[in-house]
Enzyme design. Structure first.
Site, PDB file in Angstrom:
ATOM      1  N   GLY A 104      -8.385  -8.235   5.213  1.00  0.00           N
ATOM      2  CA  GLY A 104      -7.375  -7.445   5.895  1.00  0.00           C
ATOM      3  C   GLY A 104      -7.075  -7.976   7.271  1.00  0.00           C
ATOM      4  N   SER A 105      -7.887  -7.565   8.234  1.00  0.00           N
ATOM      5  CA  SER A 105      -7.656  -7.960   9.624  1.00  0.00           C
ATOM      6  C   SER A 105      -8.306  -9.291   9.969  1.00  0.00           C
ATOM      7  CB  SER A 105      -8.212  -6.870  10.556  1.00  0.00           C
ATOM      8  OG  SER A 105      -7.767  -5.596  10.165  1.00  0.00           O
ATOM      9  N   LYS A 158       0.819  -1.209   0.000  1.00  0.00           N
ATOM     10  CA  LYS A 158       0.000   0.000   0.000  1.00  0.00           C
ATOM     11  C   LYS A 158       0.856   1.262   0.000  1.00  0.00           C
ATOM     12  CE  LYS A 158      -3.754  -2.092   2.748  1.00  0.00           C
ATOM     13  NZ  LYS A 158      -4.812  -2.096   1.730  1.00  0.00           N
TER      14      LYS A 158
END
Length: 295
Positions: A236-237, A82
């Site tokens: 993601g998490s 990112k």
């Protein structure tokens, strides 16, 4: 119609190769190996998963290049990283490291609140987030080769990803049914470049893949997003904030592939342990809503 160069075709083709798969956030080589062994089609290398970025507050920046290189050296699948919205140099640094994709991401603190990157200037393909067809079309016009819903990262709450996927797909259907002489007014009202809308109308879909992201926490969440028309899933998490990352990773990959096999999804969901702790979206202050970043 948008002029699609040979390089752009290659970039879009690279993203198409990930279709139907799961891309997982990882913060070190060990997590990257878990993701690869579970069947992830790519990994996203970063210093902290979105839930930790949200908890820590402050300014979130590009990951230390050492982390990116460590992950790249640990797996054979593509590696993404990112950069901040509008940060020309972070993007160039990641490109120089040899990452396979760059995510110009609202998860990180924007470097520029007015301008996104001109992604056509880069050799590496970009993925960007979108909530509606206006955002999708603007990112495509800038050269994004892959899109994803913004959702609300780091919350473990799928509701915003659902909203964004339904919104984009509803607007694609709307564009497909417009007359060509009505497209310019639609472009004016949505801020979507006319040439991109024309391409969407002629194709009946976006010209790039659109993955689900932001809030995927369970196998059922992943299957839901696929049923709503996602081309694949970012997690993601949801993996490494769960009680059993290895089991969750494998289960989410399987559910993404077999998203209409409810008996299988039921079995995949048994004995996984606790999913990541979720956040109710209504409890977030306006400045805590990552999806509002960018335009």
């Amino acid at each position: 119609m948008t002029n699609v160069t040979g390089t752009e075709r290659v970039k879009r083709g690279m993203a198409e190769m990930q279709k139907g798969g799961v891309i997982m956030d990882v913060v070190n080589a060990e997590q990257a190996k878990i993701a690869e062994e579970a069947g992830a089609v790519a990994v996203m290398a970063l210093e902290r998963v979105p839930a930790d970025i949200r908890a820590a507050g402050g300014v979130a920046r590009m990951a230390d290049p050492t982390i990116v290189e460590e992950v790249m050296g640990a797996v054979s699948i593509p590696v993404m990283a990112k950069c901040r919205i509008g940060h020309l140099v972070e993007a160039r640094v990641l490109e120089s490291l040899g990452v396979d994709y760059i995510d110009e991401s609202e998860v990180l603190t924007p470097a520029d609140e007015v301008n996104h990157l001109n992604k056509r200037d880069y050799t590496v393909p970009f993925v960007c987030g979108c909530r509606d067809i206006g955002e999708a079309a603007r990112r495509i016009a800038e050269g994004a080769s892959m899109l994803r819903t913004k959702g609300e990262p780091g919350t473990g709450n799928i509701v915003e990803a659902v909203r964004h996927m339904r919104q984009v797909n509803a607007e694609i259907r709307q564009v497909a049914n417009l007359r060509e002489d009505e497209l310019m007014t639609y472009a004016k009202n949505t801020g979507a470049p006319y040439e991109v809308l024309l391409e969407i109308k002629r194709l009946g879909r976006l010209p790039v893949v659109n993955f689900a992201a932001g809030g995927v926490a369970t196998p059922a969440d992943a299957a839901l997003m696929m049923q709503l028309g996602a081309d694949g899933v970012f997690v993601g998490s949801g993996i490494f904030k769960s009680e059993n990352p290895e089991k969750f990773a494998r289960a989410i990959v399987e559910a993404t592939t077999h998203y209409e096999d409810y008996e299988l999804i039921a079995n995949l969901s048994k004995g996984l342990g606790d999913a990541m702790k979720g956040v109710e979206i209504s409890t977030l202050l306006p400045e805590q809503r990552m999806q509002e970043r960018g335009w």
